[in-house]
Design an enzyme around this catalytic site. Sequence first.
Site, PDB file in Angstrom:
ATOM      1  N   HIS A 173       1.200  -1.290  -0.316  1.00 23.90           N
ATOM      2  CA  HIS A 173      -0.424  -0.118   0.310  1.00 23.90           C
ATOM      3  C   HIS A 173       0.683   0.849   0.054  1.00 23.90           C
ATOM      4  O   HIS A 173       0.511   2.628   1.426  1.00 23.90           O
ATOM      5  CB  HIS A 173      -0.716   0.035   1.381  1.00 23.90           C
ATOM      6  CG  HIS A 173      -1.985   0.589   0.954  1.00 23.90           C
ATOM      7  ND1 HIS A 173      -2.792   1.729   1.659  1.00 23.90           N
ATOM      8  CD2 HIS A 173      -2.814   0.410  -0.144  1.00 23.90           C
ATOM      9  CE1 HIS A 173      -3.435   2.031   1.286  1.00 23.90           C
ATOM     10  NE2 HIS A 173      -4.197   1.221  -0.329  1.00 23.90           N
ATOM     11  N   HIS A 208      -3.400   2.560  12.654  1.00 22.40           N
ATOM     12  CA  HIS A 208      -2.759   1.964  11.242  1.00 22.40           C
ATOM     13  C   HIS A 208      -3.121   0.544  11.679  1.00 22.40           C
ATOM     14  O   HIS A 208      -4.414   0.144  12.035  1.00 22.40           O
ATOM     15  CB  HIS A 208      -1.212   1.641  11.216  1.00 22.40           C
ATOM     16  CG  HIS A 208      -0.131   1.433   9.921  1.00 22.40           C
ATOM     17  ND1 HIS A 208      -0.476   1.662   9.087  1.00 22.40           N
ATOM     18  CD2 HIS A 208       1.308   1.673   9.659  1.00 22.40           C
ATOM     19  CE1 HIS A 208       0.064   0.970   8.146  1.00 22.40           C
ATOM     20  NE2 HIS A 208       1.080   1.403   8.393  1.00 22.40           N
ATOM     21  N   PHE A 245     -12.614   2.936   9.976  1.00 25.39           N
ATOM     22  CA  PHE A 245     -12.617   4.113   9.372  1.00 25.39           C
ATOM     23  C   PHE A 245     -11.968   4.860   8.702  1.00 25.39           C
ATOM     24  O   PHE A 245     -11.053   5.353   9.834  1.00 25.39           O
ATOM     25  CB  PHE A 245     -14.419   4.755   9.636  1.00 25.39           C
ATOM     26  CG  PHE A 245     -15.547   3.499   9.695  1.00 25.39           C
ATOM     27  CD1 PHE A 245     -16.099   3.507   8.734  1.00 25.39           C
ATOM     28  CD2 PHE A 245     -15.932   2.390  10.695  1.00 25.39           C
ATOM     29  CE1 PHE A 245     -17.288   2.592   8.754  1.00 25.39           C
ATOM     30  CE2 PHE A 245     -16.897   1.900  10.545  1.00 25.39           C
ATOM     31  CZ  PHE A 245     -18.030   1.445   9.733  1.00 25.39           C
ATOM     32  N   HIS A 247     -10.089   7.318   5.758  1.00 27.52           N
ATOM     33  CA  HIS A 247      -8.257   7.217   5.320  1.00 27.52           C
ATOM     34  C   HIS A 247      -7.504   8.147   5.054  1.00 27.52           C
ATOM     35  O   HIS A 247      -7.887   9.159   4.309  1.00 27.52           O
ATOM     36  CB  HIS A 247      -7.961   5.985   4.045  1.00 27.52           C
ATOM     37  CG  HIS A 247      -7.540   5.376   3.682  1.00 27.52           C
ATOM     38  ND1 HIS A 247      -6.413   5.517   2.778  1.00 27.52           N
ATOM     39  CD2 HIS A 247      -7.116   3.655   3.998  1.00 27.52           C
ATOM     40  CE1 HIS A 247      -5.781   4.565   2.562  1.00 27.52           C
ATOM     41  NE2 HIS A 247      -5.962   3.992   3.562  1.00 27.52           N
ATOM     42  N   ARG A 256     -10.452  -2.041  -1.130  1.00 30.17           N
ATOM     43  CA  ARG A 256     -10.476  -3.200  -0.462  1.00 30.17           C
ATOM     44  C   ARG A 256     -11.595  -3.630   0.634  1.00 30.17           C
ATOM     45  O   ARG A 256     -11.785  -5.308   0.980  1.00 30.17           O
ATOM     46  CB  ARG A 256      -8.370  -3.574   0.344  1.00 30.17           C
ATOM     47  CG  ARG A 256      -8.020  -2.908  -0.538  1.00 30.17           C
ATOM     48  CD  ARG A 256      -5.875  -2.150   0.687  1.00 30.17           C
ATOM     49  NE  ARG A 256      -6.975  -1.199   1.273  1.00 30.17           N
ATOM     50  CZ  ARG A 256      -5.889  -0.971   2.684  1.00 30.17           C
ATOM     51  NH1 ARG A 256      -4.632  -1.548   2.389  1.00 30.17           N
ATOM     52  NH2 ARG A 256      -6.147   0.353   3.102  1.00 30.17           N
ATOM     53  N   ASP A 294      -9.525  -2.614   7.278  1.00 29.91           N
ATOM     54  CA  ASP A 294      -9.070  -3.510   8.465  1.00 29.91           C
ATOM     55  C   ASP A 294     -10.396  -3.456   8.760  1.00 29.91           C
ATOM     56  O   ASP A 294     -10.933  -4.201  10.187  1.00 29.91           O
ATOM     57  CB  ASP A 294      -8.599  -2.696   9.652  1.00 29.91           C
ATOM     58  CG  ASP A 294      -6.895  -2.363   8.817  1.00 29.91           C
ATOM     59  OD1 ASP A 294      -6.575  -3.060   8.482  1.00 29.91           O
ATOM     60  OD2 ASP A 294      -6.627  -1.134   9.237  1.00 29.91           O
ATOM     61  N   ARG A 319       1.306  -7.727   4.676  1.00 25.64           N
ATOM     62  CA  ARG A 319       2.634  -6.604   4.733  1.00 25.64           C
ATOM     63  C   ARG A 319       4.408  -6.870   4.717  1.00 25.64           C
ATOM     64  O   ARG A 319       4.958  -5.932   4.049  1.00 25.64           O
ATOM     65  CB  ARG A 319       2.531  -5.632   5.432  1.00 25.64           C
ATOM     66  CG  ARG A 319       2.396  -4.103   4.721  1.00 25.64           C
ATOM     67  CD  ARG A 319       2.403  -3.743   3.971  1.00 25.64           C
ATOM     68  NE  ARG A 319       0.997  -3.175   3.318  1.00 25.64           N
ATOM     69  CZ  ARG A 319       0.293  -2.731   3.989  1.00 25.64           C
ATOM     70  NH1 ARG A 319       0.833  -1.350   4.710  1.00 25.64           N
ATOM     71  NH2 ARG A 319      -0.913  -2.639   3.981  1.00 25.64           N
TER      72      ARG A 319
END
Length: 350
Positions: A173, A208, A245, A247, A256, A294, A319
């Site tokens: 990402h 994160h 919630f 970004h 995603r 997430d 990741r």
Amino acid sequence: MSQKGLANVTAGETALCKLGGKSEELYYRGYNACKLADKYSFEAVAFLLLKGHVPSDDEISAYTEELVLLTDIPFDVEKTLRGLPEDANAMDVLRTGVSLLGIFEPENDDYHGLVIANRLMVLLPRFLAIWRGKSVPKNASIAEAVCIACCDSDVDDVFVDAMNQSLILYAEHEFNASTFAARVTSATLSDMYSAICSAIGTLRGPLHGGANEQALYLIKSFDNIASVEEGIKQKLINKEKLMGFGHRVYKTKDPRSHKLYSILDSLPHTDLFDIAKEIERIMMDEKQLISNVDFYTAVLYEQMNIKPNLFVAIFVFGRIIGWSAHVLEQRANNRLIRPLAEYIGPDPID
Ligand code: COA
């Protein structure tokens, strides 16, 4: 003028990932990540990100064989992981595993970055499994290894497939906080293990990667759909941050999250999924805030009978590829990363 949180600052170049923009899509080396998740194994996506192209059938067979040869764990690493307290934080376990491996297999000309990247991809789920008293067969795929390490029930093909997709969605990402931390570390010409330890420490925070665990607690705090509207509105009045919630880059959708929604939609529906959908609806109505990756991973992993304190570890298992690919990319065209600060202290004092 400084930008708080480096928001909207372009801090470097990458050929690995493109995201956001008008379409708000996510691409790994030019390929739509959600479509990759439909069709490919996590190993194939790792190959793409690390080596630069989608593997042919022969290449993926050879790569899979190569990965099986990387599954042995040094005795002292295994012994230490086995002895770590049961109630340790899973991220401490993974960071410690990486650090220990760096002692027993330090980076050198033969044992270089790409080998270490592959080795960590294979070993990280196994580190967690050892700590949890489980064992992963040598020839397990990465998704199977993660399921065996994390699930507290039998692992079936449906869950392995869902896990494979979620790992691909987590794989890369761009300049997110943990990847940036890895790049800053490697830009000092430090070793691969140190860069990955920086990244693991950075991912852990609830703003994160740690958001997936917190998102589950949020969803579980509601017993039924009827209580969601009032509860969420109250939290917003109280100015609470709702995990899962918002970004920094995506504004209208996190692709995603859409993909994970469709994965969940294809599985037997649960009350938790219904409550999650209602939370998402109200967050959009009230705050125009989108769910991020997430949010629905929390629902998916709960459905797979995985303990919430392991959710962020699964993020690491995906990741690790993005981090490693960025370290290699940073090294290929390196310059020390050292920004300036805007001074706001007192004038020089005599
Ligand atoms: N819940 C409630 N309000 C939120 C919110 C959330 N999850 N995310 C953002 N907001 C609000 C902020 O309160 C702020 O409102 P204000 O302007 O009235 O003060 C506004 O939206 C901007 O938020 P900010 O935190 O400045 O945005 P950011 O770009 O710095 O942060 C995140 C991005 C992802 C860190 C942030 O959205 C967040 O904390 N989300 C929750 C953690 C999370 O899910 N992280 C995983 C990201 S993949």
